[in-house]
Design an enzyme around this catalytic site. Structure first.
Site, PDB file in Angstrom:
ATOM      1  N   ALA A 133      43.676  36.800  41.699  1.00 44.81           N
ATOM      2  CA  ALA A 133      44.067  38.058  42.313  1.00 44.81           C
ATOM      3  C   ALA A 133      42.840  38.865  42.701  1.00 44.81           C
ATOM      4  O   ALA A 133      41.737  38.602  42.227  1.00 44.81           O
ATOM      5  CB  ALA A 133      44.929  38.867  41.343  1.00 44.81           C
ATOM      6  N   SER A 134      43.031  39.803  43.590  1.00 44.87           N
ATOM      7  CA  SER A 134      41.997  40.729  44.005  1.00 44.87           C
ATOM      8  C   SER A 134      40.720  39.999  44.432  1.00 44.87           C
ATOM      9  O   SER A 134      40.721  39.290  45.417  1.00 44.87           O
ATOM     10  CB  SER A 134      41.740  41.759  42.904  1.00 44.87           C
ATOM     11  OG  SER A 134      40.929  42.813  43.388  1.00 44.87           O
TER      12      SER A 134
END
Length: 156
Positions: free
Chosen positions: A131-132
């Site tokens: 993620a991110s």
């Protein structure tokens, strides 16, 4: 009685903590002997280099084995080693990270992009989470592979 109870609980907590630390240390030692964990340099197969990005992505080199994140500098050093190894025909980037700092993720992204421009095929393999910043790093690769249960995405 209360004081004795607090002392006993403190001693038990210290025993549990030291037991956990000992188990982690023994486990990492056993994995290193079997070749399961590489804390030094890149893992290299026949023509395919593997780079692992585990935990929080942050600036700096890799810290202690018990650190919860990984330094961008150590990842970039691994990528440099693979770049200069004439036997490497492709690189798999295994990502299991919730992300991290923007600067560290950007440094890794730029290094991967440089490898991609040199026509070295890059495959991002997403683990449990990418993620991110982990997703951002993966986007520099030619191909992205994820499991059905991989948590991925970014809002930034």
């Amino acid at each position: 009685m209360d004081r004795n109870r607090k002392i006993l609980i403190s001693i038990l907590a210290l025993l549990v903590l030291s037991s956990v630390i000992a188990i982690v240390d023994i486990s990492m030692t056993m994995q290193q002997k079997r070749g399961g964990v590489s804390l030094r340099g890149p893992q290299v197969g026949s023509g395919v280099g593997i780079v692992r990005i585990e935990g929080t992505i942050q600036m700096g080199g890799s810290g202690s084995p018990l650190a919860m994140g990984q330094g961008a500098e150590s990842i970039i050093r691994r990528l440099d080693d693979l770049e200069h190894n004439g036997d490497i025909k492709a690189v798999v980037v295994r990502i299991n990270s919730p992300g991290g700092t923007v600067g560290a993720s950007q440094e890794i992204y730029q290094k991967l992009w440089k490898l991609r421009k040199k026509n070295i095929p890059l495959v991002a393999s997403m683990g449990e989470m990418a993620a991110s910043g982990g997703y951002y790093v993966a986007s520099a690769c030619n191909y992205i592979v994820a499991n059905h249960g991989t948590i991925t995405g970014s809002i930034g």
